[in-house]
Structure formats: structure tokens, C-alpha cells
Motif scaffolding. Structure first.
Motif, PDB file in Angstrom:
ATOM      1  N   PHE A 262       1.437  14.647  -1.808  1.00 48.38           N
ATOM      2  CA  PHE A 262       0.025  14.789  -1.488  1.00 48.38           C
ATOM      3  C   PHE A 262      -0.804  14.472  -2.721  1.00 48.38           C
ATOM      4  O   PHE A 262      -0.557  15.003  -3.797  1.00 48.38           O
ATOM      5  CB  PHE A 262      -0.284  16.208  -1.012  1.00 48.38           C
ATOM      6  N   LEU A 263      -1.796  13.594  -2.543  1.00 50.99           N
ATOM      7  CA  LEU A 263      -2.765  13.320  -3.603  1.00 50.99           C
ATOM      8  C   LEU A 263      -3.937  14.282  -3.492  1.00 50.99           C
ATOM      9  O   LEU A 263      -4.553  14.651  -4.487  1.00 50.99           O
ATOM     10  CB  LEU A 263      -3.281  11.887  -3.505  1.00 50.99           C
ATOM     11  N   SER A 264      -4.255  14.643  -2.246  1.00 45.55           N
ATOM     12  CA  SER A 264      -5.315  15.594  -1.945  1.00 45.55           C
ATOM     13  C   SER A 264      -5.058  16.127  -0.537  1.00 45.55           C
ATOM     14  O   SER A 264      -4.043  15.793   0.079  1.00 45.55           O
ATOM     15  CB  SER A 264      -6.691  14.913  -2.023  1.00 45.55           C
ATOM     16  N   THR A 265      -5.967  16.897  -0.005  1.00 50.23           N
ATOM     17  CA  THR A 265      -5.784  17.481   1.325  1.00 50.23           C
ATOM     18  C   THR A 265      -5.560  16.413   2.386  1.00 50.23           C
ATOM     19  O   THR A 265      -4.757  16.596   3.293  1.00 50.23           O
ATOM     20  CB  THR A 265      -7.014  18.334   1.697  1.00 50.23           C
ATOM     21  N   TYR A 266      -6.262  15.287   2.275  1.00 55.08           N
ATOM     22  CA  TYR A 266      -6.196  14.263   3.322  1.00 55.08           C
ATOM     23  C   TYR A 266      -5.638  12.919   2.864  1.00 55.08           C
ATOM     24  O   TYR A 266      -5.848  11.913   3.514  1.00 55.08           O
ATOM     25  CB  TYR A 266      -7.585  14.068   3.941  1.00 55.08           C
ATOM     26  N   MET A 267      -4.921  12.907   1.742  1.00 56.68           N
ATOM     27  CA  MET A 267      -4.322  11.659   1.243  1.00 56.68           C
ATOM     28  C   MET A 267      -2.892  11.922   0.792  1.00 56.68           C
ATOM     29  O   MET A 267      -2.617  12.916   0.126  1.00 56.68           O
ATOM     30  CB  MET A 267      -5.094  11.099   0.044  1.00 56.68           C
ATOM     31  N   ILE A 268      -1.990  11.004   1.181  1.00 54.97           N
ATOM     32  CA  ILE A 268      -0.613  11.083   0.698  1.00 54.97           C
ATOM     33  C   ILE A 268      -0.233   9.763   0.033  1.00 54.97           C
ATOM     34  O   ILE A 268      -0.875   8.733   0.256  1.00 54.97           O
ATOM     35  CB  ILE A 268       0.392  11.411   1.820  1.00 54.97           C
ATOM     36  N   ARG A 269       0.803   9.821  -0.782  1.00 60.68           N
ATOM     37  CA  ARG A 269       1.322   8.624  -1.445  1.00 60.68           C
ATOM     38  C   ARG A 269       2.816   8.530  -1.186  1.00 60.68           C
ATOM     39  O   ARG A 269       3.583   9.443  -1.496  1.00 60.68           O
ATOM     40  CB  ARG A 269       1.076   8.671  -2.942  1.00 60.68           C
ATOM     41  N   PHE A 270       3.223   7.396  -0.601  1.00 58.73           N
ATOM     42  CA  PHE A 270       4.644   7.129  -0.404  1.00 58.73           C
ATOM     43  C   PHE A 270       5.283   6.809  -1.742  1.00 58.73           C
ATOM     44  O   PHE A 270       4.671   6.168  -2.597  1.00 58.73           O
ATOM     45  CB  PHE A 270       4.847   5.920   0.515  1.00 58.73           C
ATOM     46  N   THR A 271       6.529   7.205  -1.917  1.00 62.92           N
ATOM     47  CA  THR A 271       7.280   6.848  -3.104  1.00 62.92           C
ATOM     48  C   THR A 271       7.451   5.330  -3.151  1.00 62.92           C
ATOM     49  O   THR A 271       7.303   4.705  -4.196  1.00 62.92           O
ATOM     50  CB  THR A 271       8.656   7.548  -3.093  1.00 62.92           C
ATOM     51  N   THR A 272       7.750   4.717  -2.018  1.00 61.35           N
ATOM     52  CA  THR A 272       7.882   3.264  -1.873  1.00 61.35           C
ATOM     53  C   THR A 272       6.960   2.823  -0.741  1.00 61.35           C
ATOM     54  O   THR A 272       6.948   3.442   0.322  1.00 61.35           O
ATOM     55  CB  THR A 272       9.330   2.875  -1.519  1.00 61.35           C
ATOM     56  N   ALA A 273       6.209   1.760  -0.958  1.00 64.21           N
ATOM     57  CA  ALA A 273       5.283   1.272   0.073  1.00 64.21           C
ATOM     58  C   ALA A 273       6.045   0.804   1.305  1.00 64.21           C
ATOM     59  O   ALA A 273       6.998   0.041   1.187  1.00 64.21           O
ATOM     60  CB  ALA A 273       4.447   0.124  -0.482  1.00 64.21           C
TER      61      ALA A 273
ATOM     62  N   THR B 290       0.837  -1.199   0.000  1.00 62.35           N
ATOM     63  CA  THR B 290       0.000   0.000   0.000  1.00 62.35           C
ATOM     64  C   THR B 290       0.869   1.246   0.000  1.00 62.35           C
ATOM     65  O   THR B 290       1.766   1.382   0.834  1.00 62.35           O
ATOM     66  CB  THR B 290      -0.911   0.014   1.245  1.00 62.35           C
ATOM     67  N   THR B 291       0.602   2.136  -0.947  1.00 61.32           N
ATOM     68  CA  THR B 291       1.363   3.385  -1.013  1.00 61.32           C
ATOM     69  C   THR B 291       0.526   4.596  -0.614  1.00 61.32           C
ATOM     70  O   THR B 291       1.084   5.634  -0.289  1.00 61.32           O
ATOM     71  CB  THR B 291       1.916   3.621  -2.427  1.00 61.32           C
ATOM     72  N   ASP B 292      -0.803   4.490  -0.649  1.00 58.82           N
ATOM     73  CA  ASP B 292      -1.678   5.621  -0.360  1.00 58.82           C
ATOM     74  C   ASP B 292      -2.255   5.501   1.053  1.00 58.82           C
ATOM     75  O   ASP B 292      -2.791   4.446   1.419  1.00 58.82           O
ATOM     76  CB  ASP B 292      -2.821   5.689  -1.367  1.00 58.82           C
ATOM     77  N   TYR B 293      -2.147   6.574   1.810  1.00 62.89           N
ATOM     78  CA  TYR B 293      -2.628   6.589   3.195  1.00 62.89           C
ATOM     79  C   TYR B 293      -3.367   7.889   3.471  1.00 62.89           C
ATOM     80  O   TYR B 293      -3.025   8.935   2.910  1.00 62.89           O
ATOM     81  CB  TYR B 293      -1.457   6.472   4.176  1.00 62.89           C
ATOM     82  N   SER B 294      -4.336   7.819   4.358  1.00 61.99           N
ATOM     83  CA  SER B 294      -5.068   9.027   4.735  1.00 61.99           C
ATOM     84  C   SER B 294      -4.329   9.772   5.840  1.00 61.99           C
ATOM     85  O   SER B 294      -3.590   9.186   6.626  1.00 61.99           O
ATOM     86  CB  SER B 294      -6.481   8.672   5.201  1.00 61.99           C
ATOM     87  N   VAL B 295      -4.540  11.070   5.851  1.00 65.26           N
ATOM     88  CA  VAL B 295      -4.031  11.944   6.907  1.00 65.26           C
ATOM     89  C   VAL B 295      -5.287  12.573   7.520  1.00 65.26           C
ATOM     90  O   VAL B 295      -5.739  13.622   7.078  1.00 65.26           O
ATOM     91  CB  VAL B 295      -3.089  13.022   6.335  1.00 65.26           C
ATOM     92  N   PRO B 296      -5.877  11.896   8.512  1.00 68.33           N
ATOM     93  CA  PRO B 296      -7.210  12.282   8.992  1.00 68.33           C
ATOM     94  C   PRO B 296      -7.220  13.370  10.072  1.00 68.33           C
ATOM     95  O   PRO B 296      -7.906  13.239  11.074  1.00 68.33           O
ATOM     96  CB  PRO B 296      -7.741  10.967   9.542  1.00 68.33           C
ATOM     97  N   PHE B 297      -6.436  14.408   9.882  1.00 67.80           N
ATOM     98  CA  PHE B 297      -6.457  15.510  10.830  1.00 67.80           C
ATOM     99  C   PHE B 297      -6.150  16.809  10.103  1.00 67.80           C
ATOM    100  O   PHE B 297      -5.615  16.805   8.997  1.00 67.80           O
ATOM    101  CB  PHE B 297      -5.469  15.287  11.984  1.00 67.80           C
ATOM    102  N   GLU B 298      -6.520  17.905  10.724  1.00 72.26           N
ATOM    103  CA  GLU B 298      -6.278  19.234  10.159  1.00 72.26           C
ATOM    104  C   GLU B 298      -4.819  19.629  10.358  1.00 72.26           C
ATOM    105  O   GLU B 298      -4.186  19.223  11.330  1.00 72.26           O
ATOM    106  CB  GLU B 298      -7.169  20.259  10.850  1.00 72.26           C
ATOM    107  N   TYR B 299      -4.295  20.426   9.454  1.00 72.95           N
ATOM    108  CA  TYR B 299      -2.947  20.963   9.569  1.00 72.95           C
ATOM    109  C   TYR B 299      -2.928  22.332   8.906  1.00 72.95           C
ATOM    110  O   TYR B 299      -3.789  22.631   8.073  1.00 72.95           O
ATOM    111  CB  TYR B 299      -1.908  20.018   8.952  1.00 72.95           C
TER     112      TYR B 299
END
Length: 83
Positions: A43-54, A15-24
Motif C-alpha cells: 500500500f502506498l496510501s489508503t487508495y493506492m497500491i504498488r505491485f512488486t512487478t508490473a 505500470t506498477t501503481d494502481y488505485s483501489v477506488p472503494f472502501e474496505y
């Protein structure tokens, strides 16, 4: 802003995509670590990031404001003088 983080203990290496479920305040305040080491992501969106390597091991995402400097960057001087 209070320190915020999320911990993902079950990273499988697929899995490379993870949620960031908090405000910053800014994307620059969001950091990702795997085994305590910083890892690259986008960043894929405000609350999602993608690791270069899983990640294969537990991952932690942290958002915090920049740390304050321990030493002042300038010295204030009084314009008044004692008589």
C-alpha cells in the motif's frame, strides 16, 4: 460489507501503481490477482497500491471480509437436562 472489486483490463507491463477506488475494513481484506493468481503488492496510501512487478495482463483487486468457516470451531452445550 458487500464484495467490492475493480478490474484493470489494459495492463501494459510498465505500470506498477494502481488505485483501489472503494472502501474496505482493513488492508488485510484487499487482495490482488493477475490471471487469477495472487500477486504481491504494498500500500502506498489508503487508495493506492504498488505491485512488486508490473502486470502484463488484466488485473483485478478484490476487497472482501474473511470467509466464514464451513465447520464450527466449537460446539455449544446446553446446561439444562431433560427430566
Amino acid at each position: 460489507m458487500a464484495n467490492s472489486y475493480v478490474f484493470y483490463p489494459s495492463a501494459t507491463g510498465s505500470t506498477t501503481d494502481y488505485s483501489v477506488p472503494f472502501e474496505y475494513l482493513s488492508q488485510t481484506f484487499v487482495k490482488a490477482t493477475v490471471n487469477g493468481a495472487s500477486v504481491p503488492f504494498t500500500f502506498l496510501s489508503t487508495y493506492m497500491i504498488r505491485f512488486t512487478t508490473a502486470p502484463w495482463v488484466p488485473s483485478r483487486f478484490i476487497a472482501r471480509p474473511p470467509r466464514l468457516r464451513s465447520t464450527p470451531t466449537s460446539t455449544a452445550r446446553s446446561s439444562s437436562t431433560a427430566s
